[in-house]
Scaffold this motif. Sequence first.
Motif, short mmCIF file in Angstrom:
data_model
loop_
_atom_site.label_atom_id
_atom_site.label_comp_id
_atom_site.label_asym_id
_atom_site.label_seq_id
_atom_site.Cartn_x
_atom_site.Cartn_y
_atom_site.Cartn_z
N ARG A 469 0.83 -1.21 0.00
CA ARG A 469 0.00 0.00 0.00
C ARG A 469 0.86 1.26 0.00
O ARG A 469 0.54 2.25 -0.67
CB ARG A 469 -0.93 -0.02 1.21
N ARG A 470 1.97 1.23 0.76
CA ARG A 470 2.86 2.39 0.81
C ARG A 470 3.48 2.62 -0.55
O ARG A 470 3.54 3.76 -1.03
CB ARG A 470 3.93 2.15 1.87
N LEU A 471 3.97 1.56 -1.20
CA LEU A 471 4.57 1.71 -2.52
C LEU A 471 3.54 2.21 -3.54
O LEU A 471 3.85 3.08 -4.38
CB LEU A 471 5.16 0.37 -2.99
N ARG A 472 2.35 1.66 -3.47
CA ARG A 472 1.33 2.06 -4.43
C ARG A 472 0.97 3.53 -4.29
O ARG A 472 0.85 4.27 -5.28
CB ARG A 472 0.08 1.20 -4.24
N SER A 473 0.84 4.00 -3.04
CA SER A 473 0.50 5.40 -2.83
C SER A 473 1.66 6.31 -3.18
O SER A 473 1.47 7.41 -3.71
CB SER A 473 0.12 5.62 -1.35
N THR A 474 2.91 5.83 -2.96
CA THR A 474 4.07 6.64 -3.30
C THR A 474 4.19 6.82 -4.80
O THR A 474 4.41 7.93 -5.30
CB THR A 474 5.36 5.98 -2.75
N PHE A 475 4.01 5.74 -5.55
CA PHE A 475 4.11 5.83 -7.00
C PHE A 475 2.93 6.60 -7.59
O PHE A 475 3.08 7.31 -8.59
CB PHE A 475 4.18 4.44 -7.62
N ALA A 476 1.78 6.48 -6.95
CA ALA A 476 0.61 7.22 -7.44
C ALA A 476 0.82 8.72 -7.26
O ALA A 476 0.45 9.54 -8.12
CB ALA A 476 -0.64 6.77 -6.68
N ALA A 477 1.46 9.10 -6.14
CA ALA A 477 1.74 10.50 -5.90
C ALA A 477 2.79 11.05 -6.85
O ALA A 477 2.76 12.22 -7.21
CB ALA A 477 2.20 10.68 -4.45
#
Length: 477
Positions: A469-477
Amino acid sequence: MMRTIVLVHRWLGIAFCLLFAMWFATGIVMHFVPFPSLTEAERFAGLAPVDRGQVRMAVDDAVAAGAIKDATRVRLIQRSDGPAYVVSGESGVRAVRASDGQDARLASIDVALAIAQDYARRRGLDAGRAAFIARSDHDQWSVPNGFDRHRPLFRIAVGDAAGTEVYVSSRTGEVVLDTTRGERGWNWAGSVLHWIYPTILRSNWSLWDPVVWTLSLLALVAAMLGALLGILQIRVRGGRMSSPYRGWHALHHLLGLVATLFVLTWIFSGWLSMDHGRLFSRGDPAPAEAGAINAVPDWTAAPSLDREPISSSAHEVEWFAFNGNLYRRERVGLDRQILVGGREAPRDGRAKFISAPEARGLASRLSPGCDMPSVLAADDDYRAQSALPGAPVYRARCGELWFDIDAADGRVLQRLDASRRAYRWFYSALHTFDFPILMAHPRLRDILIVGLCCLGLMFSVTGIVIGWRRLRSTFAA
């Protein structure tokens, strides 16, 4: 400072969460299915009785023919192509034909196949469809360093229902390893992943060792920082402890608190499995001790042992040096042998094992002030096992330094100084749970290991979800 700890733990956790999950899951598999090896029972079952009528060379002539300058042991074995002496020392091993002293190393695929078939049949395996697979230095199951003196190895498929494959040494013509289809399958899900053991990496020890040591150390740092944060983030409300997090974070926090002691000790002890002398002693003899243990005997005195004829039941005959004297042992059964001492050995005639006074003689050369060796108990905290099943092992205590000596073949099995004894508890006990009380109750030990590894696996899965979830939100940002 706290923010730095949080960030380091977060990103180390993301990097290592899959590794943690893999270690816990594969640890369960490894507990029940160890890495493939040739047990002594399997090795001996495949040995043919020595045909003494074909032996035309004396052992001292075989040593000269073998050209191993530091030879300390010679074995006489029966191969499908005739008897052979296997001469070995610290510098290497070489086989010579017992009939004429010619080099007996294997170069022929047909001979290797015949040796494997003969071995398999003696073990009761169906070898009617045996076939040659490969001749190579390394494959996935022959990567351990112990096979270095036997490489390259001939790999033969027996063709039985269990999918047995055997490996024949090109140096000695002996079967040195066997695997089955089941062992190979489970080990892909066990040892290969757990030890990060792909052939291309593990075959290069100087690369594999620092890589796995570094990964284990970083994983330990991640676990220690997580434990610190988990304790600091505990909230007490109304006399009850709670987590400030919600959802998967809360589950990760709570499971981490429950599993903290196990996770830390298991990762720490796993890291120590790669110590190899970095923090603790390796248990290797000091140079002066190695000189006494591996002293080259006067092989011209070996014929004095022939006053006692070799038993017609011998499946393997070994001549070895012990404390400056020559001995001959004849393997007449899996757990039975006959030991003959040379003229200078402090014994007369046949016996089963080296005696305690003989063991003390060697120990006294290794270190001053040694007590009379005592037989090691089966449940000793620092266990050592003889090459001959059921044979005694002597422990000579020389002050703080202990030596464990095999009464069957005179080998020094362990050198235990204070550092090595501590390593036994910090690594072996913490990682494999071989505490004496648990070894006395194997079913309880099984339950404890599986249960704790499952707890660690669940904890790791929560980390994987959070990390994703952290990676997904980081890349989405």
